[in-house]
Design an enzyme around this catalytic site. Structure first.
Site, short mmCIF file in Angstrom:
data_model
loop_
_atom_site.label_atom_id
_atom_site.label_comp_id
_atom_site.label_asym_id
_atom_site.label_seq_id
_atom_site.Cartn_x
_atom_site.Cartn_y
_atom_site.Cartn_z
N THR A 1 0.87 -1.18 0.00
CA THR A 1 0.00 0.00 0.00
C THR A 1 0.90 1.22 0.00
OG1 THR A 1 -1.65 -1.17 1.32
CG2 THR A 1 -1.81 1.23 1.25
N LYS B 1 -7.85 1.60 -3.10
CA LYS B 1 -7.51 1.11 -1.76
C LYS B 1 -7.64 2.23 -0.72
CE LYS B 1 -5.07 -0.89 1.62
NZ LYS B 1 -5.29 -2.08 2.36
N LYS C 1 -1.67 4.87 8.70
CA LYS C 1 -0.86 4.97 7.48
C LYS C 1 -1.76 5.21 6.26
CE LYS C 1 1.66 2.22 4.12
NZ LYS C 1 2.19 0.95 3.68
P1 NAD Z 1 5.83 -5.99 7.48
O1 NAD Z 1 6.62 -4.87 8.10
O2 NAD Z 1 5.46 -7.14 8.32
O3 NAD Z 1 6.66 -6.56 6.21
C1 NAD Z 1 7.44 -5.79 5.35
C2 NAD Z 1 8.70 -6.60 5.03
O4 NAD Z 1 9.47 -5.87 4.08
C3 NAD Z 1 9.58 -6.84 6.25
O5 NAD Z 1 9.82 -8.23 6.39
C4 NAD Z 1 10.86 -6.07 5.92
O6 NAD Z 1 12.03 -6.68 6.42
C5 NAD Z 1 10.83 -6.08 4.41
N1 NAD Z 1 11.62 -5.02 3.79
C6 NAD Z 1 11.70 -3.71 4.12
N2 NAD Z 1 12.52 -3.05 3.29
C7 NAD Z 1 12.98 -3.97 2.41
C8 NAD Z 1 13.86 -3.92 1.30
N3 NAD Z 1 14.44 -2.78 0.92
N4 NAD Z 1 14.09 -5.06 0.62
C9 NAD Z 1 13.51 -6.22 1.00
N5 NAD Z 1 12.67 -6.34 2.04
C10 NAD Z 1 12.43 -5.23 2.74
O7 NAD Z 1 4.57 -5.30 6.82
P2 NAD Z 1 3.22 -6.03 6.33
O8 NAD Z 1 2.21 -5.96 7.41
O9 NAD Z 1 3.56 -7.32 5.70
O10 NAD Z 1 2.75 -4.98 5.23
C11 NAD Z 1 3.32 -4.95 3.92
C12 NAD Z 1 2.48 -4.02 3.06
O11 NAD Z 1 1.12 -4.51 3.03
C13 NAD Z 1 2.40 -2.59 3.57
O12 NAD Z 1 2.46 -1.71 2.48
C14 NAD Z 1 1.07 -2.53 4.27
O13 NAD Z 1 0.50 -1.23 4.30
C15 NAD Z 1 0.23 -3.47 3.40
N6 NAD Z 1 -0.93 -4.09 4.08
C16 NAD Z 1 -0.79 -4.65 5.32
C17 NAD Z 1 -1.91 -5.24 5.91
C18 NAD Z 1 -1.79 -5.88 7.28
O14 NAD Z 1 -2.84 -6.19 7.88
N7 NAD Z 1 -0.60 -6.11 7.81
C19 NAD Z 1 -3.14 -5.24 5.25
C20 NAD Z 1 -3.24 -4.69 3.99
C21 NAD Z 1 -2.12 -4.12 3.40
#
Ligand code: NAD
Length: 289
Positions: free
Chosen positions: A93, A168, A243
């Site tokens: 997102t 979204k 966010k």
């Molecule tokens: P998270 O922080 O658990 O996962 C993100 C991952 O990206 C981490 O494991 C981190 O180490 C990795 N990362 C960061 N920088 C990096 C890089 N340069 N190269 C490789 N890996 C890297 O977050 P999440 O909850 O999995 O969310 C991910 C996305 O999904 C976000 O954009 C969030 O807004 C969206 N989202 C999350 C949810 C939810 O309920 N968690 C729901 C809908 C959408």
């Protein structure tokens, strides 16, 4: 297909595992070693950097924290390193402008790319029941759909580049505002001496009915099982709602949209997160009302 998956956190970990379950070969990369080790357990092949992970793949999927990281991963390590024939799918997102900028850079370099953010939380990511909102050309959508379908229950073409992100944040702005409205309504109903289950039975069948009430009721013991019944643990964290509301405010400003309810919801969620409650489910905002 051979698919590179970058960003194996709470959401990406389960999504990559579902691609493996559907028979794809997945090259995985994450900065966090623990995430990478878990991906390996789930049948992905771990890589130590993005550039190597995208060699020779048919598609690249990213699930990263924010627009800045998405832009840097694509411009530094994906574009020019993955084969030109690889479809690029960003499921993070992020803000609409960055999504469009990265997609334009990919297109200039000869790639097809879609923005494909998701609705649904960690349970839906693990269970393969996410809803994808996709922005991109008809051709790119046709290629993206079967890949995304391995990770979700619905894949909807929202329009051209950036339209997935726009859909979204519009949806989540409505969700944030409707959750606050639902919470303040239950709080007032209580002060007026109404039995909250009785009020739920009435309003959920009357014109006040909305998803925050009937599918995700913020009052413990009322309505179907929801994070409220688990002391507001799990679910969709307040920090993530904040966010999305901040992204919505940015988008509203960039197109001159008047969004007073979204703005108020953003203020309230910011205050709640600043008070140290960012880890609680977003329905916990009822505690402040
Ligand atoms: P998270 O922080 O658990 O996962 C993100 C991952 O990206 C981490 O494991 C981190 O180490 C990795 N990362 C960061 N920088 C990096 C890089 N340069 N190269 C490789 N890996 C890297 O977050 P999440 O909850 O999995 O969310 C991910 C996305 O999904 C976000 O954009 C969030 O807004 C969206 N989202 C999350 C949810 C939810 O309920 N968690 C729901 C809908 C959408």
């Amino acid at each position: 297909m051979k698919i590179a998956f970058v960003g194996l956190g709470n959401m990406g970990g389960g999504m990559a595992a579902n691609l493996v379950k559907k028979g794809h070969s997945v090259n995985a990369f994450d900065l966090a070693e623990a995430a990478l080790a878990k991906a390996k357990e789930n049948g992905c092949t771990p890589y130590t950097n993005v550039r190597e992970a995208v060699q020779g793949v048919d598609a690249v999927v990213t699930m990263l924290p924010n627009g800045k990281i998405v832009e840097s991963v694509y411009t530094a390590d994906v574009i020019g390193h993955a084969p030109k024939s690889a479809l690029l799918l960003d499921c993070s997102t992020i803000d609409v402008d960055t999504a469009r900028k990265v997609e334009a850079a990919a297109k200039d370099a000869g790639y097809e790319m879609v923005d494909a953010p998701v609705s649904g939380g960690i349970a839906a990511a693990n269970g393969g029941t996410l809803t994808f909102m996709v922005g991109g050309s008809d051709e790119a959508f046709a290629k993206a759909e079967p890949i995304l379908a391995c990770m979700g229950k619905a894949v909807i073409h929202a329009g051209a580049s950036g339209a997935g992100q726009a859909a979204k944040i519009c949806n989540n702005m409505l969700l944030g505002a409707s959750m606050v409205a639902t919470c303040e309504t239950f709080a007032m109903a209580k002060k007026l001496g109404l039995d909250l289950q009785t009020f739920f039975d009435i309003s959920s069948k009357a014109s006040g009915q909305n998803w925050s009430m009937t599918s995700y009721c913020p009052v413990p013991g009322v309505g179907p099982q929801s994070p409220a019944d688990n002391d507001y643990q799990g679910g969709f964290a307040t920090a993530l709602m904040l966010k999305d509301l901040m992204l919505a405010m940015e988008a509203a400003k960039s197109v001159g949209a008047n969004v007073p309810m979204g703005e108020r919801a953003a203020e309230l969620y910011k205050a709640f997160a600043d008070a140290g409650q960012g880890g609680l489910d977003f329905s916990a905002i009822i505690k402040t009302l």
